[in-house]
Design a protein around this motif. Sequence first.
Motif, PDB file in Angstrom:
ATOM      1  N   ASN A   1       0.812  -1.222   0.000  1.00  0.00           N
ATOM      2  CA  ASN A   1       0.000   0.000   0.000  1.00  0.00           C
ATOM      3  C   ASN A   1       0.841   1.264   0.000  1.00  0.00           C
ATOM      4  O   ASN A   1       0.562   2.218   0.711  1.00  0.00           O
ATOM      5  CB  ASN A   1      -0.963   0.006   1.190  1.00  0.00           C
ATOM      6  CG  ASN A   1      -1.961  -1.109   1.094  1.00  0.00           C
ATOM      7  OD1 ASN A   1      -2.511  -1.367   0.022  1.00  0.00           O
ATOM      8  ND2 ASN A   1      -2.190  -1.805   2.200  1.00  0.00           N
ATOM      9  N   ALA A   2       1.894   1.282  -0.807  1.00  0.00           N
ATOM     10  CA  ALA A   2       2.789   2.435  -0.829  1.00  0.00           C
ATOM     11  C   ALA A   2       3.407   2.616  -2.208  1.00  0.00           C
ATOM     12  O   ALA A   2       3.434   1.698  -3.022  1.00  0.00           O
ATOM     13  CB  ALA A   2       3.896   2.257   0.204  1.00  0.00           C
ATOM     14  N   VAL A   3       3.897   3.826  -2.453  1.00  0.00           N
ATOM     15  CA  VAL A   3       4.749   4.118  -3.599  1.00  0.00           C
ATOM     16  C   VAL A   3       6.143   4.298  -3.021  1.00  0.00           C
ATOM     17  O   VAL A   3       6.332   5.051  -2.067  1.00  0.00           O
ATOM     18  CB  VAL A   3       4.301   5.397  -4.329  1.00  0.00           C
ATOM     19  CG1 VAL A   3       5.273   5.762  -5.436  1.00  0.00           C
ATOM     20  CG2 VAL A   3       2.895   5.226  -4.878  1.00  0.00           C
ATOM     21  N   THR A   4       7.122   3.568  -3.572  1.00  0.00           N
ATOM     22  CA  THR A   4       8.461   3.594  -2.998  1.00  0.00           C
ATOM     23  C   THR A   4       9.504   3.917  -4.051  1.00  0.00           C
ATOM     24  O   THR A   4       9.312   3.666  -5.240  1.00  0.00           O
ATOM     25  CB  THR A   4       8.816   2.240  -2.363  1.00  0.00           C
ATOM     26  OG1 THR A   4       8.751   1.227  -3.377  1.00  0.00           O
ATOM     27  CG2 THR A   4       7.879   1.888  -1.226  1.00  0.00           C
ATOM     28  N   LYS A   5      10.618   4.465  -3.593  1.00  0.00           N
ATOM     29  CA  LYS A   5      11.771   4.722  -4.450  1.00  0.00           C
ATOM     30  C   LYS A   5      12.931   3.880  -3.944  1.00  0.00           C
ATOM     31  O   LYS A   5      13.186   3.825  -2.737  1.00  0.00           O
ATOM     32  CB  LYS A   5      12.164   6.195  -4.423  1.00  0.00           C
ATOM     33  CG  LYS A   5      13.396   6.506  -5.243  1.00  0.00           C
ATOM     34  CD  LYS A   5      13.800   7.962  -5.096  1.00  0.00           C
ATOM     35  CE  LYS A   5      15.163   8.197  -5.699  1.00  0.00           C
ATOM     36  NZ  LYS A   5      15.700   9.490  -5.329  1.00  0.00           N
ATOM     37  N   LYS A   6      13.599   3.203  -4.864  1.00  0.00           N
ATOM     38  CA  LYS A   6      14.784   2.424  -4.526  1.00  0.00           C
ATOM     39  C   LYS A   6      15.936   2.923  -5.392  1.00  0.00           C
ATOM     40  O   LYS A   6      15.739   3.292  -6.536  1.00  0.00           O
ATOM     41  CB  LYS A   6      14.570   0.943  -4.832  1.00  0.00           C
ATOM     42  CG  LYS A   6      13.459   0.274  -4.051  1.00  0.00           C
ATOM     43  CD  LYS A   6      13.257  -1.154  -4.565  1.00  0.00           C
ATOM     44  CE  LYS A   6      12.005  -1.774  -4.024  1.00  0.00           C
ATOM     45  NZ  LYS A   6      10.772  -1.244  -4.603  1.00  0.00           N
ATOM     46  N   THR A   7      17.143   2.895  -4.845  1.00  0.00           N
ATOM     47  CA  THR A   7      18.347   3.186  -5.609  1.00  0.00           C
ATOM     48  C   THR A   7      19.193   1.928  -5.599  1.00  0.00           C
ATOM     49  O   THR A   7      19.477   1.377  -4.540  1.00  0.00           O
ATOM     50  CB  THR A   7      19.120   4.363  -4.998  1.00  0.00           C
ATOM     51  OG1 THR A   7      18.281   5.527  -5.034  1.00  0.00           O
ATOM     52  CG2 THR A   7      20.391   4.645  -5.778  1.00  0.00           C
ATOM     53  N   LEU A   8      19.550   1.455  -6.805  1.00  0.00           N
ATOM     54  CA  LEU A   8      20.345   0.242  -6.933  1.00  0.00           C
ATOM     55  C   LEU A   8      21.692   0.560  -7.552  1.00  0.00           C
ATOM     56  O   LEU A   8      21.779   1.345  -8.496  1.00  0.00           O
ATOM     57  CB  LEU A   8      19.634  -0.780  -7.826  1.00  0.00           C
ATOM     58  CG  LEU A   8      18.273  -1.276  -7.374  1.00  0.00           C
ATOM     59  CD1 LEU A   8      17.718  -2.264  -8.386  1.00  0.00           C
ATOM     60  CD2 LEU A   8      18.361  -1.912  -6.007  1.00  0.00           C
TER      61      LEU A   8
END
Length: 101
Positions: A67-74
């Motif tokens: 139930n979220a919008v997330t940002k990831k950095t890879l």
Amino acid sequence: MDCQYARTGQALKPCGSDLVAYVRNDNTTRKQAKLYFDFEDSYNSHTDLVVAVRNDEIDLIGANAANAVTKKTLALDADGHIANTTSKTYHWFTTLRYMGG
């Protein structure tokens, strides 16, 4: 970043607007996750959208998980492929790109 298409069997370097898929299962290894690419049954997976590409990392936006919008950095390795493949939570196994048509 070179956004040319990969040939079958070659790794694809992530570029803006690509989808990067991963298996959501802590008990799955990266080697097992890569087998899911041609799997014809259901499994717990998700894709995130590549929104930024730099020489050594990419940013992804994912939604509709927890139930979220997330940002990831890879991190990317020296060849421009995803280096973050040992995370306990994410087992990245393919990059998907629209090829036109």
